[in-house]
Enzyme design. Sequence first.
Site, PDB file in Angstrom:
ATOM      1  CE  LYS A   1      -0.639  -0.937   4.887  1.00 26.93           C
ATOM      2  NZ  LYS A   1      -0.543  -2.390   5.001  1.00 26.93           N
TER       3      LYS A   1
ATOM      4  CD  GLU B   1       4.098  -3.152  11.993  1.00 26.01           C
ATOM      5  OE1 GLU B   1       5.300  -2.972  11.763  1.00 26.01           O
ATOM      6  OE2 GLU B   1       3.215  -3.086  11.120  1.00 26.01           O
TER       7      GLU B   1
ATOM      8  CE  LYS C   1      -4.576  -0.733   5.150  1.00 32.67           C
ATOM      9  NZ  LYS C   1      -4.775  -1.151   6.557  1.00 32.67           N
TER      10      LYS C   1
END
Lengths: 372, 372
Positions: free
Chosen positions: B113, B198, B213
């Site tokens: 992406k 993360e 996105k």
Amino acid sequence: MVRDAVIGWDKARRGDRPLRVAVLGAGNVGLEVVRGLLSGWEGPTFDLVGVAVRDMGKAQAAGMPVELLTDAPAHLLADDIDVVVELMGGEEPARTLIAAALGAGVAVVTANKYVIARHGAALEAEARRTDTPLRFEGAVMGGTPVLRLLAEDLAGTRVLGMRGIVNGTTNYILGEMATRGIGYQDALAEAQAAGYAEADPATDVEGGDAADKLVILARLASGVWLDRDSIATRVPDGQPGITGVTAEDLAEATKHGYSIRLLAVAQRAEDGSIEAGVAATAVDVLAPISSIVGARNRVDIHTDRLGWISLEGPGAGGHATAGAVLADLAALIAGHGSTWGPMPPAASGVAQALAPAEWFTGPSGARYPVVR
Amino acid sequence: MVRDAVIGWDKARRGDRPLRVAVLGAGNVGLEVVRGLLSGWEGPTFDLVGVAVRDMGKAQAAGMPVELLTDAPAHLLADDIDVVVELMGGEEPARTLIAAALGAGVAVVTANKYVIARHGAALEAEARRTDTPLRFEGAVMGGTPVLRLLAEDLAGTRVLGMRGIVNGTTNYILGEMATRGIGYQDALAEAQAAGYAEADPATDVEGGDAADKLVILARLASGVWLDRDSIATRVPDGQPGITGVTAEDLAEATKHGYSIRLLAVAQRAEDGSIEAGVAATAVDVLAPISSIVGARNRVDIHTDRLGWISLEGPGAGGHATAGAVLADLAALIAGHGSTWGPMPPAASGVAQALAPAEWFTGPSGARYPVVR
């Protein structure tokens, strides 16, 4: 052998000239489709050659150009046309006209769930024999492209099961009953007055419409045309569809954390058979499908690779269904072929009864399968 | 002129022989894609010729066949291959390798992406110049086929706008904060410990991932590649993404009938420009998108013909994204070309800021646009 002798529709018909289209039926959906075609939608790709209607005076009054009208659909088909848009509804003459068109290599776009649910296997075989596209996206969820999603977008995954609210009329009635505490007969009468339910509501409220749609969904999800007569629309000893649901059942269900919904369910059993049926169901209010209100539709699809995915949209309405029909015409131009897309030929099969693990019993004595 | 000199990928490559596929990257998604290809998924249609990895020892330990491995992706591309599956992530060398492949007429499937959101316009131009497919369904909603829905299934309708929860990490954090009353830092730390966020969470929590996105969704919805830098990820004077949301804001929002969600929104303004942005938003709890919990994703799409339709599915996960990549490979075989399908070439444009009509101000002083 026959197949080899027929030149595929795709190769024979798609060229630089506009596709010659005949529309059968001029109700709400037909009128909108004709308007779309006449307004030059998609550019100069379509040439509307005629519209078959039952009442020519009425169609003319609705704004249909008189020079396009005929009351003889079979004559229209005898003309040199490329695509028939069948929007008459009901079994005959729709089924015969669709089959004749496919047999003659004329592509068919239809929103006729009654015919597709009962004659889908035979019509698919005929379409494959003559290599002619048959598209029917408008038959389910009025325009929301759930069939394309199943047939094409989910290629590469395996559908394990599905459950859906696919009849807006019953969902509207159940919602009115639950939020206002009124009885089934009162809610039905109001829905009829408001135009949400038809004068003869049996097809909706007894679950037949949902069962038709379930047969079509299962074809795309599982590759099997289920025998329409094998789809139960009630639990054993229960009333059909939503006709046995009482205001007291709804109130008690709410206390237990359920909403009552008419759910259409199909799933692959461990032995490979397909369990399918339509029933008034106690749905855990925390399940997203429980939140579908009014006449909207939703299908939850259980897949191996993607887990659960869900599609929501308008359940019906001439505008949305006309959108589905026009999208199917666009798909023909784009060379997408039939609604089953790249799927292999369907088998035929019989639905096994669903075997719910859990039940909710209402004060009326009616039993509802539980879904979470 | 150049275009005329190049034989289309479709015609040149698709034949009776298996497509020669190279995979770049062997993280979670890469491993699953390689396993799918080696297990004979889709029959003898694909021939996996090599897998480029950063750490050959680690890849071998994960079960990759050693004879397929290389640490030189560019060399792999120099081989005679038909399709590159790019799963390295990040900007370089991914962007250069994708562009080189398309330039050489090698089809590309990617879930990247970051690259598509920033270089989509240039890569689309290159793909069109050489008539070579570029597919990137896995870049958004990890496997849920929202891009195909927009590009193909909704042909015949016009998308007026959309709003989505497209980042699972932030939705999970906001959900934990709201249901348990804990603060942002605590929820983030827990999400990191649980593997939902993360070690460096900035891309998720500051809204950058959602903005990437949104650029990709807007391309398919509106036909415009928006400049990624023009997508705001905060309201004026606000904190980026969800980093300014407090437990007190959430509690007060609940009292007013809102849930706080990181929403990505794009819509066509009356003057034809596209308004788009990402912001922590006060969503009416009665709006179905408010009910999306955990790491799931949902996009609501506003269309002219069908009203609102919505698609829900898993937000991420190696399994689902690998499913999207395999579905893209199946789509290549089926002749579907690029992810934009039949859509005309995209324009390039700049997003205008959203102009919410209504705001909710939390106790922290943070302002949230209101969506119903």
